[in-house]
Design a protein around this motif. Structure first.
Motif, PDB file in Angstrom:
ATOM      1  N   GLU A  87       0.828  -1.206   0.000  1.00  0.00           N
ATOM      2  CA  GLU A  87       0.000   0.000   0.000  1.00  0.00           C
ATOM      3  C   GLU A  87       0.860   1.252   0.000  1.00  0.00           C
ATOM      4  O   GLU A  87       0.910   1.968   0.966  1.00  0.00           O
ATOM      5  CB  GLU A  87      -0.901   0.013   1.233  1.00  0.00           C
ATOM      6  CG  GLU A  87      -1.921  -1.093   1.252  1.00  0.00           C
ATOM      7  CD  GLU A  87      -2.766  -1.031   2.498  1.00  0.00           C
ATOM      8  OE1 GLU A  87      -2.728  -0.029   3.227  1.00  0.00           O
ATOM      9  OE2 GLU A  87      -3.471  -2.013   2.747  1.00  0.00           O
ATOM     10  N   GLU A  88       1.513   1.523  -1.049  1.00  0.00           N
ATOM     11  CA  GLU A  88       2.273   2.756  -1.151  1.00  0.00           C
ATOM     12  C   GLU A  88       1.735   3.491  -2.344  1.00  0.00           C
ATOM     13  O   GLU A  88       0.957   2.942  -3.078  1.00  0.00           O
ATOM     14  CB  GLU A  88       3.754   2.417  -1.256  1.00  0.00           C
ATOM     15  CG  GLU A  88       4.212   1.761   0.031  1.00  0.00           C
ATOM     16  CD  GLU A  88       5.715   1.578   0.132  1.00  0.00           C
ATOM     17  OE1 GLU A  88       6.464   2.290  -0.546  1.00  0.00           O
ATOM     18  OE2 GLU A  88       6.133   0.726   0.899  1.00  0.00           O
ATOM     19  N   PRO A  89       1.882   4.642  -2.594  1.00  0.00           N
ATOM     20  CA  PRO A  89       3.034   5.529  -2.514  1.00  0.00           C
ATOM     21  C   PRO A  89       3.132   6.258  -1.170  1.00  0.00           C
ATOM     22  O   PRO A  89       2.200   6.250  -0.384  1.00  0.00           O
ATOM     23  CB  PRO A  89       2.769   6.541  -3.627  1.00  0.00           C
ATOM     24  CG  PRO A  89       1.287   6.637  -3.665  1.00  0.00           C
ATOM     25  CD  PRO A  89       0.786   5.258  -3.315  1.00  0.00           C
ATOM     26  N   ARG A  90       4.265   6.888  -1.006  1.00  0.00           N
ATOM     27  CA  ARG A  90       4.533   7.608   0.231  1.00  0.00           C
ATOM     28  C   ARG A  90       3.936   9.010   0.151  1.00  0.00           C
ATOM     29  O   ARG A  90       4.598   9.950  -0.266  1.00  0.00           O
ATOM     30  CB  ARG A  90       6.034   7.747   0.452  1.00  0.00           C
ATOM     31  CG  ARG A  90       6.762   6.490   0.646  1.00  0.00           C
ATOM     32  CD  ARG A  90       8.226   6.734   0.888  1.00  0.00           C
ATOM     33  NE  ARG A  90       8.716   7.952   0.286  1.00  0.00           N
ATOM     34  CZ  ARG A  90       9.928   8.149  -0.149  1.00  0.00           C
ATOM     35  NH1 ARG A  90      10.796   7.205  -0.072  1.00  0.00           N
ATOM     36  NH2 ARG A  90      10.295   9.285  -0.666  1.00  0.00           N
ATOM     37  N   LEU A  91       2.711   9.148   0.553  1.00  0.00           N
ATOM     38  CA  LEU A  91       2.122  10.479   0.570  1.00  0.00           C
ATOM     39  C   LEU A  91       2.414  11.203   1.871  1.00  0.00           C
ATOM     40  O   LEU A  91       2.366  12.422   1.922  1.00  0.00           O
ATOM     41  CB  LEU A  91       0.614  10.400   0.322  1.00  0.00           C
ATOM     42  CG  LEU A  91       0.243   9.906  -1.077  1.00  0.00           C
ATOM     43  CD1 LEU A  91      -1.266   9.765  -1.206  1.00  0.00           C
ATOM     44  CD2 LEU A  91       0.792  10.830  -2.148  1.00  0.00           C
ATOM     45  N   ARG A  92       2.727  10.474   2.899  1.00  0.00           N
ATOM     46  CA  ARG A  92       3.101  11.079   4.178  1.00  0.00           C
ATOM     47  C   ARG A  92       4.613  11.017   4.299  1.00  0.00           C
ATOM     48  O   ARG A  92       5.153  10.146   4.959  1.00  0.00           O
ATOM     49  CB  ARG A  92       2.439  10.358   5.334  1.00  0.00           C
ATOM     50  CG  ARG A  92       0.963  10.579   5.352  1.00  0.00           C
ATOM     51  CD  ARG A  92       0.362  10.005   6.587  1.00  0.00           C
ATOM     52  NE  ARG A  92      -1.071  10.270   6.550  1.00  0.00           N
ATOM     53  CZ  ARG A  92      -1.878  10.025   7.525  1.00  0.00           C
ATOM     54  NH1 ARG A  92      -1.420   9.510   8.637  1.00  0.00           N
ATOM     55  NH2 ARG A  92      -3.145  10.291   7.423  1.00  0.00           N
ATOM     56  N   ASP A  93       5.260  11.938   3.651  1.00  0.00           N
ATOM     57  CA  ASP A  93       6.714  11.969   3.593  1.00  0.00           C
ATOM     58  C   ASP A  93       7.210  13.098   4.484  1.00  0.00           C
ATOM     59  O   ASP A  93       6.800  14.256   4.316  1.00  0.00           O
ATOM     60  CB  ASP A  93       7.135  12.194   2.133  1.00  0.00           C
ATOM     61  CG  ASP A  93       8.625  12.188   1.961  1.00  0.00           C
ATOM     62  OD1 ASP A  93       9.174  11.101   1.727  1.00  0.00           O
ATOM     63  OD2 ASP A  93       9.239  13.269   2.071  1.00  0.00           O
ATOM     64  N   ASP A  94       8.080  12.780   5.429  1.00  0.00           N
ATOM     65  CA  ASP A  94       8.579  13.773   6.377  1.00  0.00           C
ATOM     66  C   ASP A  94       9.313  14.902   5.676  1.00  0.00           C
ATOM     67  O   ASP A  94       9.139  16.077   6.015  1.00  0.00           O
ATOM     68  CB  ASP A  94       9.487  13.087   7.407  1.00  0.00           C
ATOM     69  CG  ASP A  94       9.785  13.980   8.590  1.00  0.00           C
ATOM     70  OD1 ASP A  94       8.836  14.570   9.149  1.00  0.00           O
ATOM     71  OD2 ASP A  94      10.964  14.078   8.963  1.00  0.00           O
ATOM     72  N   TYR A 121      20.906  11.745   0.169  1.00  0.00           N
ATOM     73  CA  TYR A 121      20.602  10.633  -0.740  1.00  0.00           C
ATOM     74  C   TYR A 121      21.861  10.175  -1.480  1.00  0.00           C
ATOM     75  O   TYR A 121      22.081   8.976  -1.659  1.00  0.00           O
ATOM     76  CB  TYR A 121      19.529  11.021  -1.751  1.00  0.00           C
ATOM     77  CG  TYR A 121      18.131  11.149  -1.186  1.00  0.00           C
ATOM     78  CD1 TYR A 121      17.737  10.505  -0.018  1.00  0.00           C
ATOM     79  CD2 TYR A 121      17.174  11.915  -1.841  1.00  0.00           C
ATOM     80  CE1 TYR A 121      16.453  10.632   0.484  1.00  0.00           C
ATOM     81  CE2 TYR A 121      15.885  12.034  -1.350  1.00  0.00           C
ATOM     82  CZ  TYR A 121      15.531  11.397  -0.198  1.00  0.00           C
ATOM     83  OH  TYR A 121      14.252  11.512   0.293  1.00  0.00           O
ATOM     84  N   HIS A 152      15.066   3.423  -5.798  1.00  0.00           N
ATOM     85  CA  HIS A 152      14.209   4.352  -5.053  1.00  0.00           C
ATOM     86  C   HIS A 152      14.934   5.675  -4.807  1.00  0.00           C
ATOM     87  O   HIS A 152      14.343   6.752  -4.940  1.00  0.00           O
ATOM     88  CB  HIS A 152      13.774   3.738  -3.721  1.00  0.00           C
ATOM     89  CG  HIS A 152      12.652   2.773  -3.836  1.00  0.00           C
ATOM     90  ND1 HIS A 152      11.344   3.147  -3.985  1.00  0.00           N
ATOM     91  CD2 HIS A 152      12.652   1.415  -3.833  1.00  0.00           C
ATOM     92  CE1 HIS A 152      10.580   2.080  -4.057  1.00  0.00           C
ATOM     93  NE2 HIS A 152      11.356   1.010  -3.977  1.00  0.00           N
ATOM     94  N   ASP A 156      13.949   9.386  -5.969  1.00  0.00           N
ATOM     95  CA  ASP A 156      13.863  10.499  -5.020  1.00  0.00           C
ATOM     96  C   ASP A 156      14.729  11.672  -5.473  1.00  0.00           C
ATOM     97  O   ASP A 156      14.334  12.835  -5.334  1.00  0.00           O
ATOM     98  CB  ASP A 156      14.273  10.047  -3.616  1.00  0.00           C
ATOM     99  CG  ASP A 156      13.222   9.177  -2.946  1.00  0.00           C
ATOM    100  OD1 ASP A 156      12.047   9.226  -3.355  1.00  0.00           O
ATOM    101  OD2 ASP A 156      13.590   8.443  -2.005  1.00  0.00           O
TER     102      ASP A 156
END
Length: 171
Positions: A87-94, A121, A152, A156
């Motif tokens: 269940e991704e994408p990362r919508l809650r990214d810090d 990165y 990934h 990014d």
């Protein structure tokens, strides 16, 4: 950590330290070191939820050890887990939250944040590249883990470039 432990127990009974070693051997040095205490806490929770059962085994010259085995409910949960998609994408990214709040609050420079994150990165990619060379090349799972992490990170980095272009572009 719950489901990976259940998956390992599907091969047969084991104690916590064996499970830790199995995961570390499977995933290689690229995967963060597992805390054996956390493994035992997770095993206790799995036992309370009826997915595994533990049995104390007496040892003559050492303290007793607890061997865990999968229950029918654990096998069913494991089968369901393998059927699920991630269940991704990362919508809650810090990082993105920092980027969004930087201009809103005036507490940080957005381009400075992007540059710092880009450096981070790139440093991680260098470390993974070195690890890929030193990691046992016949451990295909570890190599795939490293390759996935690198892909990934590249995505990014591309996204950071897109953010910078958007923020520096005309309004």
């Amino acid at each position: 950590m719950r489901m990976p432990l259940l998956a390992l127990l599907s091969r047969g009974p084991a104690h916590g330290y064996e499970l830790k070693q199995d995961l570390e051997q499977l995933l290689g040095a690229a995967y963060p070191q597992l805390n054996v205490g956390q493994i035992y806490v997770t095993l206790s929770r799995l036992e309370k939820s009826g997915l595994i059962v533990g049995e104390e085994i007496a040892q003559s010259s050492r303290p007793n050890k607890k061997i865990y085995r999968l229950t029918d409910a654990g096998t069913e949960a494991l089968s369901a887990w393998f059927e699920e998609t991630a269940e991704e994408p990362r919508l809650r990214d810090d990082f993105f939250m920092k980027l969004a709040l930087a201009s809103h609050t005036g507490l940080a420079d957005q381009i400075g944040l992007i540059n710092n994150q880009r450096r981070e990165y790139l440093n991680i990619m260098r470390g993974l590249s070195k690890l890929s060379i030193t990691e046992n090349s016949d451990n295909r799972i570890a190599q795939l883990l490293i390759e996935g992490a690198m892909l990934h990170l590249q995505a990014d980095l591309d996204w950071l470039e897109r953010c910078q272009e958007e923020l520096e572009g005309p309004r």
